[in-house]
Design an enzyme around this catalytic site. Structure first.
Site, PDB file in Angstrom:
ATOM      1  N   LEU A 111       0.817  -1.205   0.000  1.00 33.86           N
ATOM      2  CA  LEU A 111       0.000   0.000   0.000  1.00 33.86           C
ATOM      3  C   LEU A 111       0.857   1.265   0.000  1.00 33.86           C
ATOM      4  CD1 LEU A 111      -2.771  -1.072   2.551  1.00 33.86           C
ATOM      5  CD2 LEU A 111      -2.871  -1.109   0.037  1.00 33.86           C
ATOM      6  N   HIS A 152       6.083  -9.461   5.547  1.00 36.60           N
ATOM      7  CA  HIS A 152       5.982  -8.137   4.918  1.00 36.60           C
ATOM      8  C   HIS A 152       5.705  -7.060   5.969  1.00 36.60           C
ATOM      9  CE1 HIS A 152       4.685  -5.517   1.422  1.00 36.60           C
ATOM     10  NE2 HIS A 152       4.153  -4.860   2.446  1.00 36.60           N
TER      11      HIS A 152
END
Length: 195
Positions: A111, A152
């Site tokens: 994002l 992540h």
């Protein structure tokens, strides 16, 4: 409340985040923050969001991989990626331990780098020891895509982005990924890219 997501180049994404105390975790402000982070992640939409991505230098991340996301995938893609639905999770002050099983490679996005993706090697299985939203210790054992999401998000807490781990020749814009790479096996993508 949907929060603004910081994009690559913002210094907060490159700092190691500080741990939260138990008192901070259970405070009203942190509980409101957690709700806002889930709302922001779902609005994006994404499957994980770390506090540095919204400008806060603390070791806190939220994760959720909804079944509806998997239902939108082409046939066989979820199975190939070892991807299953993940209920909402809050991880605070995590310690990541890679488990036996080797690495797997798949395209990954973020994002904080909207519109791009690349092949990223990640451990197939991990163990995460952390605190939850009640400041209680929890252990998460994950495989496949869930393990990838955890790695992540924990990377974000350490000031690392997927572009630091990616196979550089695979870095591509989302439109080119959809047009050229999405329906190919990763091994075929790597062959075509000369990786």
């Amino acid at each position: 409340m949907v929060l603004k997501i910081c994009e690559t180049g913002d210094p907060v994404l490159r700092r190691r985040a500080r741990q939260l105390t138990a008192d901070e975790i259970v405070s009203e402000s942190t509980q409101v923050l957690i709700k806002s982070m889930f709302e922001t992640m779902r609005s994006a939409p994404g499957v994980g969001l770390a506090a540095p991505q919204i400008g806060l230098n603390v070791q806190l991340a939220v994760i959720e991989d909804k079944q509806e996301y998997l239902d939108k995938m082409p046939p066989g893609h979820a199975e190939e990626r070892l991807r299953g639905a993940v209920e909402p999770q809050v991880i605070i002050n995590p310690r990541l331990t890679l488990q036996p099983g080797g690495d797997v490679e798949f395209f990954e996005g973020c994002l904080s780098l909207p519109g791009f993706t690349a092949i990223v090697p990640r451990a197939l299985a991990v163990r995460v020891d952390c605190l939850n939203e009640s400041a209680q210790p929890v252990t998460i054992k994950a495989r496949g895509w869930f393990a990838r999401i955890l790695q992540h998000e924990i990377d974000h807490l350490l000031g690392t982005l997927y572009i630091d781990r990616m196979l550089t020749r695979s870095f591509t814009g989302r439109d080119n990924f959809e047009r050229n790479w999405k329906n190919l096996a990763v091994a075929e993508c790597k062959r075509l890219l000369g990786e």
